[in-house]
Design a protein around this motif. Structure first.
Motif, mmCIF file in Angstrom:
data_model
loop_
_atom_site.group_PDB
_atom_site.id
_atom_site.type_symbol
_atom_site.label_atom_id
_atom_site.label_comp_id
_atom_site.label_asym_id
_atom_site.label_seq_id
_atom_site.Cartn_x
_atom_site.Cartn_y
_atom_site.Cartn_z
ATOM 1 N N TRP A 1 -6.010 1.961 -6.009
ATOM 2 C CA TRP A 1 -5.910 3.376 -6.358
ATOM 3 C C TRP A 1 -5.929 3.629 -7.855
ATOM 4 O O TRP A 1 -5.471 2.761 -8.653
ATOM 5 C CB TRP A 1 -4.824 4.163 -5.714
ATOM 6 N N MET B 1 -4.501 11.647 -9.043
ATOM 7 C CA MET B 1 -5.155 10.622 -8.603
ATOM 8 C C MET B 1 -6.598 10.667 -8.143
ATOM 9 O O MET B 1 -7.028 11.737 -7.470
ATOM 10 C CB MET B 1 -4.233 10.422 -7.078
ATOM 11 N N ASP C 1 -6.293 11.333 1.641
ATOM 12 C CA ASP C 1 -6.756 10.503 0.529
ATOM 13 C C ASP C 1 -6.836 11.427 -0.633
ATOM 14 O O ASP C 1 -5.998 12.511 -0.555
ATOM 15 C CB ASP C 1 -8.201 10.038 0.965
ATOM 16 N N ALA C 2 -7.404 10.832 -1.737
ATOM 17 C CA ALA C 2 -7.176 11.314 -3.074
ATOM 18 C C ALA C 2 -7.983 12.665 -3.061
ATOM 19 O O ALA C 2 -7.600 13.664 -3.693
ATOM 20 C CB ALA C 2 -7.610 10.664 -4.059
ATOM 21 N N TRP D 1 -7.985 6.921 -3.931
ATOM 22 C CA TRP D 1 -7.050 6.533 -3.225
ATOM 23 C C TRP D 1 -7.514 6.620 -1.823
ATOM 24 O O TRP D 1 -8.028 7.663 -1.674
ATOM 25 C CB TRP D 1 -5.802 7.216 -3.433
ATOM 26 N N GLU E 1 0.685 -1.255 -0.121
ATOM 27 C CA GLU E 1 -0.103 0.000 0.020
ATOM 28 C C GLU E 1 0.940 1.196 -0.026
ATOM 29 O O GLU E 1 2.004 1.210 0.413
ATOM 30 C CB GLU E 1 -0.866 0.022 1.131
#
Length: 564
Positions: free
Chosen positions: A246, A235, A223-224, A238, A61
């Protein structure tokens, strides 16, 4: 940088050279790697597939997408795909402009660098990328309150006033980076760095949008949806460090978007090499994570799908000297001499990796055409009989009869096999030793290492820039990457000398680094080097333009095209 069993090999010339040739010229082996890079870059005319979507498997990850807080190669590789610094590496390993408009200019002693920026680069929210974004990111990286794991390690002794800021003797505004105007950056060094151009490609030096970062606060990069991008891809999915999948999509606002053909990249985590190989065979993946098990590799031996190359990453056992037993040099030497490295590389890994009786890898560092290893020694070669003698001596010196160690490894199948082999080797050869192996996710392994919450730890390092110092200054007393209570004043003195007065004396500097390596390994056995890794990937022949790099991020995806 810390490795998630990830990285690669390119022979690099280390002399200061003209811009755009800083990392590309000079040795007979380097040409071979450059040819391979050109082949991977897919310069020939091809017919493109209607759908430009790439499916990639990774073995871990993503620990972090904050360029200031990241410290591992997977995070840096994803940051390299979604962001852009002043410079980046091209498929032939040359330093090329990113946000920079062109080559830097220097003052006479090369301690002041002026870089003009392109005026049409944008963040994914529409804001322009300016010189102030670089100043903000660099100051954030060295801010003691932020405690960036790479900030002090990368900047102290290199960027003006970085050491003073860490010590609380200077303000953030005193750091040697200034915005002369919105599109001009001035960098002041403590002294000239022979590897400065490759150094500036590293993701720690990427820009950050101050307004956005401060508005997000603790949510930044979680996060994204809490990120901005100025690179080839955005991105779009994610879920943070625990996310096992992702998605990257082409960034239409990227300054060189016209040169990016891929529309989408889907990433999934697969920690089982056989499952990865099966997914590839079933057409569910175009590029696998790095495969290291002989039984799997034999299925693809000789096929055009298999890409194999030796990388300049070294794997070792770290030994935490907070432990009474490991504070003893004879016990450390016994551990380092007990593992059969030939059996490890040929029978367990069986993937082209080679035994490492050294720290600076083979085929990476060159001076006047000579490999660093050609004139350096070899240390801590397997010698089980000598190991037993040193073990008994160490037990007497510490007053111990039995020793128990906690060994921290990773939770991939390859890591589990490797760690089980090492445990067996050590316990069989060193009477009274009991080892408990704890297999943890990569992010947890990094956290355990940073907190020195281990006795033995399987670690690895790939180069951050094009110089042997990227391996050597890890071990200075109290260093930001040391994390094992090792210290030797003579070692520190040699590293300091190689960083300061010997910079203008390449041969003397080379000798100082080789002497330091001898102290670290032969005299102190501070770490137990195990192997220099070979990479094995499965890549769909329809994927053209895949670029892997010698230092910093593992890969670049922006030149990939899917062909029919």
């Amino acid at each position: 940088m810390k490795k998630s069993k990830l990285s690669l090999l390119l022979v690099l010339s280390l002399v200061l050279s003209m811009f755009l040739a800083a990392c590309s010229g000079g040795t007979k082996n380097e040409g071979k790697k450059t040819d391979e890079g050109k082949k991977n870059a897919g310069t020939e005319e091809t017919t493109l597939a209607d759908e430009q979507v790439l499916n990639v498997l990774e073995t871990a990850e993503i620990p972090s997408m904050d360029s200031v807080m990241s410290q591992d190669v997977l995070s840096f590789t994803m940051l390299n795909a979604t962001n852009e610094g002043l410079y980046r590496l091209d498929p032939d390993q040359k330093v090329i402009p990113g946000v920079a408009e062109g080559a830097p200019t220097y003052n006479d002693d090369k301690t002041v660098i002026t870089i003009k920026l392109k005026q049409d680069t944008k963040w994914s929210n529409g804001d322009p990328v300016t010189a102030h974004d670089f100043v903000f990111a660099w100051q954030r990286a060295i801010d003691p309150k932020v405690a960036a794991p790479y900030g002090a390690y990368f900047m102290e002794g290199k960027i003006k006033n970085a050491s003073e800021i860490v010590a609380g003797k200077a303000k953030l505004d005193d750091l040697g980076i200034k915005a002369l105007d919105d599109y001009t950056v001035e960098i002041t060094l403590v002294r000239a760095l022979p590897y400065i151009e490759s150094y500036l490609t590293f993701p720690l030096f990427y820009p950050q949008n101050k307004k956005f970062v401060e508005a997000e606060g603790a949510n930044y990069a979680k996060d994204a949806t809490h990120l901005l991008y100025n690179g080839p891809f955005k991105m779009t999915k994610w879920d943070g460090p625990t996310g096992t999948e992702w998605v990257l999509e082409k960034n239409a606002d990227y300054v060189n978007a016209k040169d990016v053909t891929l529309e989408k990249i889907n990433f999934n985590v697969s920690k089982d090499p056989q499952a990865s190989a099966n997914a590839y065979t079933a057409g569910e993946a175009d590029i696998t994570g790095k495969l290291a098990q002989a039984a799997i590799l034999s299925q693809f031996e000789g096929q055009k799908d298999l890409l194999r190359y030796q990388e300049p990453s070294i794997w070792w056992l770290k030994m935490n000297e907070k432990n009474k037993a490991l504070k003893n040099v004879n016990i450390r030497k016994a551990i380092a001499l007990s593992v059969d490295k030939k059996a490890l590389t040929e029978d367990v890994l069986a993937n082209g990796s080679i035994p490492a009786d050294f720290l600076v890898p083979k085929g990476f560092s060159f001076l006047d055409g000579k490999d660093f290893r050609d004139t350096a020694g070899t240390y801590l070669s397997t010698n089980k009989e000598e190991a037993k003698k040193l073990w008994e001596q160490g037990l007497k010196e510490t007053g111990l009869k039995e020793v128990k160690f906690t060994y921290v490894g990773q939770d991939t199948e390859t890591s589990k096999l490797t760690d089980a082999f090492i445990k067996d080797q050590l316990e069989k050869n060193l009477p009274g030793l009991k080892i408990t192996v704890e297999a943890v996710p990569f992010k947890i392994r990094i956290a355990r290492e940073d907190a020195q919450d281990y006795d033995l730890l399987m670690g690895g390092w790939g180069p951050d820039y094009a110089d042997p110092m990227t391996y050597m200054d890890l071990w200075v007393t109290g260093g930001g990457q040391n994390h094992m209570d090792y210290g030797n004043p003579e070692f520190d003195k040699l590293i300091k000398s190689a960083s300061e007065e010997l910079v203008a004396k390449p041969q003397d500097r080379w000798k100082a680094l080789q002497d330091a390596e001898k102290i670290l390994l032969e005299d102190d056995a501070a770490i137990a080097p195990l192997y220099q890794r070979s990479v094995n990937l499965l890549i769909n022949p329809k994927v053209q333009g895949f670029a892997h790099h010698a230092f910093g991020p593992d890969y670049s995806y922006q030149w990939i095209k899917i062909t029919k």
